[in-house]
Design a protein around this motif. Structure first.
Motif, PDB file in Angstrom:
ATOM      1  N   GLN A 196      -8.787   5.127 -12.951  1.00  0.00           N
ATOM      2  CA  GLN A 196     -10.175   5.831 -13.552  1.00  0.00           C
ATOM      3  C   GLN A 196     -10.019   5.181 -14.471  1.00  0.00           C
ATOM      4  O   GLN A 196     -11.446   4.984 -14.592  1.00  0.00           O
ATOM      5  CB  GLN A 196      -9.773   7.485 -13.552  1.00  0.00           C
ATOM      6  CG  GLN A 196      -9.560   7.939 -12.105  1.00  0.00           C
ATOM      7  CD  GLN A 196     -10.555   9.075 -12.052  1.00  0.00           C
ATOM      8  OE1 GLN A 196     -10.323   9.662 -13.009  1.00  0.00           O
ATOM      9  NE2 GLN A 196     -10.110   9.481 -10.529  1.00  0.00           N
ATOM     10  N   GLU A 197      -9.547   4.602 -15.839  1.00  0.00           N
ATOM     11  CA  GLU A 197     -10.331   4.288 -16.802  1.00  0.00           C
ATOM     12  C   GLU A 197     -10.890   3.330 -16.854  1.00  0.00           C
ATOM     13  O   GLU A 197     -10.553   1.900 -16.098  1.00  0.00           O
ATOM     14  CB  GLU A 197      -9.149   3.753 -18.149  1.00  0.00           C
ATOM     15  CG  GLU A 197      -8.324   4.837 -18.393  1.00  0.00           C
ATOM     16  CD  GLU A 197      -7.217   4.296 -19.949  1.00  0.00           C
ATOM     17  OE1 GLU A 197      -6.833   2.962 -19.382  1.00  0.00           O
ATOM     18  OE2 GLU A 197      -7.268   5.037 -20.827  1.00  0.00           O
ATOM     19  N   GLY A 198     -12.138   2.971 -17.385  1.00  0.00           N
ATOM     20  CA  GLY A 198     -13.164   2.150 -16.962  1.00  0.00           C
ATOM     21  C   GLY A 198     -13.313   1.107 -18.013  1.00  0.00           C
ATOM     22  O   GLY A 198     -12.516   1.769 -19.702  1.00  0.00           O
ATOM     23  N   PRO A 199     -13.721  -0.419 -18.129  1.00  0.00           N
ATOM     24  CA  PRO A 199     -13.200  -1.037 -19.611  1.00  0.00           C
ATOM     25  C   PRO A 199     -14.127  -0.892 -20.295  1.00  0.00           C
ATOM     26  O   PRO A 199     -13.408  -1.109 -21.439  1.00  0.00           O
ATOM     27  CB  PRO A 199     -13.068  -2.561 -18.414  1.00  0.00           C
ATOM     28  CG  PRO A 199     -13.747  -2.073 -16.950  1.00  0.00           C
ATOM     29  CD  PRO A 199     -13.514  -0.089 -17.111  1.00  0.00           C
ATOM     30  N   GLU A 200     -14.839   0.071 -20.242  1.00  0.00           N
ATOM     31  CA  GLU A 200     -16.713  -0.416 -21.112  1.00  0.00           C
ATOM     32  C   GLU A 200     -16.615   1.477 -21.620  1.00  0.00           C
ATOM     33  O   GLU A 200     -15.974   1.560 -22.636  1.00  0.00           O
ATOM     34  CB  GLU A 200     -17.678   0.118 -19.778  1.00  0.00           C
ATOM     35  CG  GLU A 200     -17.526  -1.832 -20.262  1.00  0.00           C
ATOM     36  CD  GLU A 200     -18.828  -2.213 -19.856  1.00  0.00           C
ATOM     37  OE1 GLU A 200     -20.408  -0.791 -19.877  1.00  0.00           O
ATOM     38  OE2 GLU A 200     -19.023  -2.895 -19.011  1.00  0.00           O
ATOM     39  N   ASP A 201     -15.700   2.848 -21.001  1.00  0.00           N
ATOM     40  CA  ASP A 201     -15.913   3.926 -21.702  1.00  0.00           C
ATOM     41  C   ASP A 201     -14.590   4.851 -21.828  1.00  0.00           C
ATOM     42  O   ASP A 201     -14.640   5.503 -22.612  1.00  0.00           O
ATOM     43  CB  ASP A 201     -16.739   4.273 -20.953  1.00  0.00           C
ATOM     44  CG  ASP A 201     -16.294   5.195 -19.505  1.00  0.00           C
ATOM     45  OD1 ASP A 201     -14.999   4.238 -19.128  1.00  0.00           O
ATOM     46  OD2 ASP A 201     -17.118   5.471 -18.596  1.00  0.00           O
TER      47      ASP A 201
END
Length: 71
Positions: free
Chosen positions: A54-59
């Motif tokens: 679930q880790e987003g590349p931006e946030d």
């Protein structure tokens, strides 16, 4: 968002039981103790995998994580 894992299911003789949660680093430490339930390492692994997915590349984080529990 700090990910957490279920570390204990609290059963009572009457009334509602409960549960205890810990952040993943603390859950890993607790898993090393003789008090930890035998299903805890699998729950920690699933929580870590869900967090990484679930880790987003931006946030750097996503929404909440639902982890299957193994009573």
């Amino acid at each position: 968002m700090t990910q957490r894992a279920l570390i204990a299911i609290i059963e009572t003789g009457s009334g509602a039981g409960g549960s205890a949660y810990a952040c993943l680093p603390c859950a890993r430490e607790y898993a090393k103790t003789p008090l930890a339930p035998e299903w805890l390492p699998e729950v920690i692994e699933e929580a870590q995998e869900a967090h990484e997915a679930q880790e987003g590349p931006e946030d750097g984080g996503g929404g909440g994580v639902v982890v299957r529990i193994h009573p």
